[in-house]
Write a protein that holds these residues in place. Structure first.
Motif, PDB file in Angstrom:
ATOM      1  N   TYR A  59       0.644  -0.978  -0.092  1.00 10.54           N
ATOM      2  CA  TYR A  59       0.132  -0.027   0.030  1.00 10.54           C
ATOM      3  C   TYR A  59       0.776   1.228   0.027  1.00 10.54           C
ATOM      4  O   TYR A  59       1.975   1.205   0.580  1.00 10.54           O
ATOM      5  CB  TYR A  59      -0.931   0.099   1.215  1.00 10.54           C
ATOM      6  N   SER A  60       0.361   2.379  -0.454  1.00  7.44           N
ATOM      7  CA  SER A  60       1.091   3.560  -0.439  1.00  7.44           C
ATOM      8  C   SER A  60       0.806   4.027   0.990  1.00  7.44           C
ATOM      9  O   SER A  60      -0.128   3.622   1.718  1.00  7.44           O
ATOM     10  CB  SER A  60       0.357   4.633  -1.365  1.00  7.44           C
ATOM     11  N   ASP A  61       1.466   4.970   1.507  1.00  5.28           N
ATOM     12  CA  ASP A  61       1.508   5.569   2.861  1.00  5.28           C
ATOM     13  C   ASP A  61       0.147   6.129   3.102  1.00  5.28           C
ATOM     14  O   ASP A  61      -0.397   5.771   4.084  1.00  5.28           O
ATOM     15  CB  ASP A  61       2.697   6.513   2.946  1.00  5.28           C
ATOM     16  N   SER A  62      -0.482   6.827   2.094  1.00  6.09           N
ATOM     17  CA  SER A  62      -1.777   7.470   2.284  1.00  6.09           C
ATOM     18  C   SER A  62      -2.862   6.414   2.402  1.00  6.09           C
ATOM     19  O   SER A  62      -3.908   6.735   2.986  1.00  6.09           O
ATOM     20  CB  SER A  62      -2.007   8.300   1.241  1.00  6.09           C
ATOM     21  N   ALA A  63      -2.702   5.224   1.794  1.00  4.36           N
ATOM     22  CA  ALA A  63      -3.712   4.321   1.839  1.00  4.36           C
ATOM     23  C   ALA A  63      -3.548   3.344   3.182  1.00  4.36           C
ATOM     24  O   ALA A  63      -4.824   2.648   3.395  1.00  4.36           O
ATOM     25  CB  ALA A  63      -3.643   3.336   0.390  1.00  4.36           C
ATOM     26  N   LYS A  64      -2.567   3.257   3.867  1.00  8.53           N
ATOM     27  CA  LYS A  64      -2.343   2.144   4.745  1.00  8.53           C
ATOM     28  C   LYS A  64      -3.414   2.576   5.958  1.00  8.53           C
ATOM     29  O   LYS A  64      -3.526   3.505   6.299  1.00  8.53           O
ATOM     30  CB  LYS A  64      -0.936   2.298   5.224  1.00  8.53           C
ATOM     31  N   GLY A  65      -4.049   1.614   6.292  1.00 11.21           N
ATOM     32  CA  GLY A  65      -4.883   1.596   7.382  1.00 11.21           C
ATOM     33  C   GLY A  65      -6.237   2.187   7.129  1.00 11.21           C
ATOM     34  O   GLY A  65      -7.460   2.097   7.878  1.00 11.21           O
ATOM     35  N   ARG A  66      -6.489   2.413   5.802  1.00 13.91           N
ATOM     36  CA  ARG A  66      -7.627   3.126   5.244  1.00 13.91           C
ATOM     37  C   ARG A  66      -8.287   2.061   4.146  1.00 13.91           C
ATOM     38  O   ARG A  66      -9.551   1.806   4.128  1.00 13.91           O
ATOM     39  CB  ARG A  66      -7.722   4.439   4.876  1.00 13.91           C
ATOM     40  N   PHE A  67      -7.563   1.829   3.271  1.00 16.00           N
ATOM     41  CA  PHE A  67      -7.602   1.016   1.999  1.00 16.00           C
ATOM     42  C   PHE A  67      -7.454  -0.497   2.069  1.00 16.00           C
ATOM     43  O   PHE A  67      -6.477  -0.791   2.659  1.00 16.00           O
ATOM     44  CB  PHE A  67      -7.304   1.479   0.777  1.00 16.00           C
ATOM     45  N   THR A  68      -8.274  -1.240   1.748  1.00 10.64           N
ATOM     46  CA  THR A  68      -7.785  -2.919   1.681  1.00 10.64           C
ATOM     47  C   THR A  68      -8.110  -3.313   0.174  1.00 10.64           C
ATOM     48  O   THR A  68      -9.040  -3.225  -0.444  1.00 10.64           O
ATOM     49  CB  THR A  68      -8.747  -3.411   2.553  1.00 10.64           C
ATOM     50  N   ILE A  69      -7.003  -4.001  -0.397  1.00 17.40           N
ATOM     51  CA  ILE A  69      -7.199  -4.482  -1.637  1.00 17.40           C
ATOM     52  C   ILE A  69      -7.328  -6.139  -1.404  1.00 17.40           C
ATOM     53  O   ILE A  69      -6.629  -6.589  -0.556  1.00 17.40           O
ATOM     54  CB  ILE A  69      -5.824  -4.226  -2.480  1.00 17.40           C
ATOM     55  N   SER A  70      -8.071  -6.682  -2.337  1.00 16.77           N
ATOM     56  CA  SER A  70      -8.365  -8.016  -2.179  1.00 16.77           C
ATOM     57  C   SER A  70      -8.745  -8.468  -3.634  1.00 16.77           C
ATOM     58  O   SER A  70      -8.980  -7.911  -4.531  1.00 16.77           O
ATOM     59  CB  SER A  70      -9.630  -8.412  -1.474  1.00 16.77           C
ATOM     60  N   ARG A  71      -8.456  -9.640  -3.711  1.00 14.61           N
ATOM     61  CA  ARG A  71      -8.289 -10.590  -5.168  1.00 14.61           C
ATOM     62  C   ARG A  71      -9.404 -11.594  -5.191  1.00 14.61           C
ATOM     63  O   ARG A  71      -9.435 -12.527  -4.176  1.00 14.61           O
ATOM     64  CB  ARG A  71      -7.124 -10.645  -5.754  1.00 14.61           C
TER      65      ARG A  71
END
Length: 121
Positions: A59-71
């Motif tokens: 994750y980018s630093d701005s996305a960590k803790g707020r965004f979750t990627i899944s496949r």
């Protein structure tokens, strides 16, 4: 030609959530990585989150803790759950993959058409 089709963008208030989806239009032989990227007006294209095949996510630093990627590998689909959105997240979000489309073909990069995410304050 295989296409990546994104959905789920839109307008949301700060603090809200959105879930982006990206699906390949045809079956893909081998996916090496799928991920999400974004480009805000006047800013460079940047990685948001990537999911390499096998294990691990980044994750980018701005996305960590707020965004979750899944496949969902069976469906050649990748998702991005975005929570606690802030106006700075406003951008066009692109799905991208590095994949071998058919046996014997070299890996290539594919991109979706992009989906707009707008976060109002």
């Amino acid at each position: 030609q295989v296409q990546l089709v994104e959905s789920g963008g839109g307008l949301v208030q700060a603090g809200g959530s959105l879930r982006l989806s990206c699906t390949a239009s045809e079956s893909i032989f081998r996916i090496y990585v799928m991920g999400w990227y974004r480009q805000a007006p006047g800013k460079q294209h940047e990685m948001v989150a990537i999911s390499p095949s096998g294990d691990g996510t980044k994750y980018s630093d701005s996305a960590k803790g707020r965004f979750t990627i899944s496949r969902d590998s069976a469906k050649n689909t990748v998702y991005l759950q975005m929570n606690n959105l802030v106006p700075e997240d406003t951008a066009v979000y692109y799905c991208g993959t590095t994949a071998s489309l058919r046996p014997g073909l070299s890996p290539q990069d594919l991109w979706g058409q992009g989906t707009q995410v707008t976060v109002s304050s």
